[in-house]
Design a protein around this motif. Structure first.
Motif, PDB file in Angstrom:
ATOM      1  N   ASP A   1       2.182  10.334  -9.495  1.00  0.00           N
ATOM      2  CA  ASP A   1       1.457  10.400 -10.764  1.00  0.00           C
ATOM      3  C   ASP A   1       0.491  11.582 -10.807  1.00  0.00           C
ATOM      4  O   ASP A   1       0.180  12.085 -11.882  1.00  0.00           O
ATOM      5  N   ARG A   2       0.022  12.029  -9.656  1.00  0.00           N
ATOM      6  CA  ARG A   2      -0.917  13.154  -9.595  1.00  0.00           C
ATOM      7  C   ARG A   2      -0.223  14.509  -9.723  1.00  0.00           C
ATOM      8  O   ARG A   2      -0.892  15.532  -9.801  1.00  0.00           O
TER       9      ARG A   2
ATOM     10  N   GLU B   1      11.877   2.686 -10.313  1.00  0.00           N
ATOM     11  CA  GLU B   1      10.651   3.483 -10.448  1.00  0.00           C
ATOM     12  C   GLU B   1      10.814   4.927  -9.976  1.00  0.00           C
ATOM     13  O   GLU B   1      10.205   5.837 -10.522  1.00  0.00           O
TER      14      GLU B   1
ATOM     15  N   ARG C   1       9.841  10.627  -9.369  1.00  0.00           N
ATOM     16  CA  ARG C   1       9.899   9.613 -10.405  1.00  0.00           C
ATOM     17  C   ARG C   1      11.278   9.654 -11.054  1.00  0.00           C
ATOM     18  O   ARG C   1      11.885  10.709 -11.190  1.00  0.00           O
TER      19      ARG C   1
ATOM     20  N   LEU D   1       3.697   5.909  -5.659  1.00  0.00           N
ATOM     21  CA  LEU D   1       3.556   6.024  -7.107  1.00  0.00           C
ATOM     22  C   LEU D   1       2.316   6.829  -7.490  1.00  0.00           C
ATOM     23  O   LEU D   1       2.374   7.668  -8.393  1.00  0.00           O
ATOM     24  N   GLU D   2       1.205   6.608  -6.802  1.00  0.00           N
ATOM     25  CA  GLU D   2      -0.021   7.346  -7.115  1.00  0.00           C
ATOM     26  C   GLU D   2       0.118   8.829  -6.792  1.00  0.00           C
ATOM     27  O   GLU D   2      -0.341   9.675  -7.562  1.00  0.00           O
ATOM     28  N   LEU D   3       0.729   9.154  -5.672  1.00  0.00           N
ATOM     29  CA  LEU D   3       0.931  10.564  -5.324  1.00  0.00           C
ATOM     30  C   LEU D   3       1.819  11.252  -6.355  1.00  0.00           C
ATOM     31  O   LEU D   3       1.553  12.389  -6.749  1.00  0.00           O
TER      32      LEU D   3
ATOM     33  N   ARG E   1       0.836  -1.211   0.000  1.00  0.00           N
ATOM     34  CA  ARG E   1       0.000   0.000   0.000  1.00  0.00           C
ATOM     35  C   ARG E   1       0.865   1.253   0.000  1.00  0.00           C
ATOM     36  O   ARG E   1       0.549   2.227  -0.684  1.00  0.00           O
TER      37      ARG E   1
ATOM     38  N   ARG F   1       2.308   1.672  -3.516  1.00  0.00           N
ATOM     39  CA  ARG F   1       1.269   2.204  -4.410  1.00  0.00           C
ATOM     40  C   ARG F   1       0.993   3.672  -4.115  1.00  0.00           C
ATOM     41  O   ARG F   1       0.804   4.472  -5.034  1.00  0.00           O
ATOM     42  N   ALA F   2       0.948   4.030  -2.836  1.00  0.00           N
ATOM     43  CA  ALA F   2       0.680   5.422  -2.462  1.00  0.00           C
ATOM     44  C   ALA F   2       1.771   6.342  -3.002  1.00  0.00           C
ATOM     45  O   ALA F   2       1.468   7.420  -3.535  1.00  0.00           O
TER      46      ALA F   2
END
Length: 90
Positions: free
Chosen positions: A21-22, A65, A88, A17-19, A11, A14-15
């Motif tokens: 990506d935003r 990543e 990133r 990478l998602e943060l 989790r 994922r958090a």
């Protein structure tokens, strides 16, 4: 490591990478951003997720990543001391 620990680790990854990506491509986040995103409470319990968030960032560095930076420069996350940011990989 228990299943719950692995689940939290995933989790956090994922958090992160998602943060990222935003945000804009060169933007950075703090490991605390991921810890807060994963923590399920209203208090400061997210602080207990800080070291797991840093470990998640190290795994993502190893996977190519993300990179961990200090002062805008990539650093070895295993040797970094003090505040770090995550971005990133270019």
């Amino acid at each position: 490591m228990t299943g719950t620990d692995r689940q939290t680790d995933r989790r956090l990854e994922r958090a992160i990478l998602e943060l990222l990506d935003r945000r804009a491509p060169a933007a950075t986040i703090c490991p605390s951003d991921a810890a807060r995103a994963v923590y399920q409470g209203d208090d400061d319990g997210w602080r207990a997720l800080m070291e797991p968030a840093r470990r998640a960032a190290r795994r993502l560095v190893a996977a190519g990543e993300v990179e961990v930076v200090q002062g805008g420069r990539p650093v070895d996350p295993a040797r970094a001391r003090g505040p770090v940011r995550i971005r990133r990989t270019p």
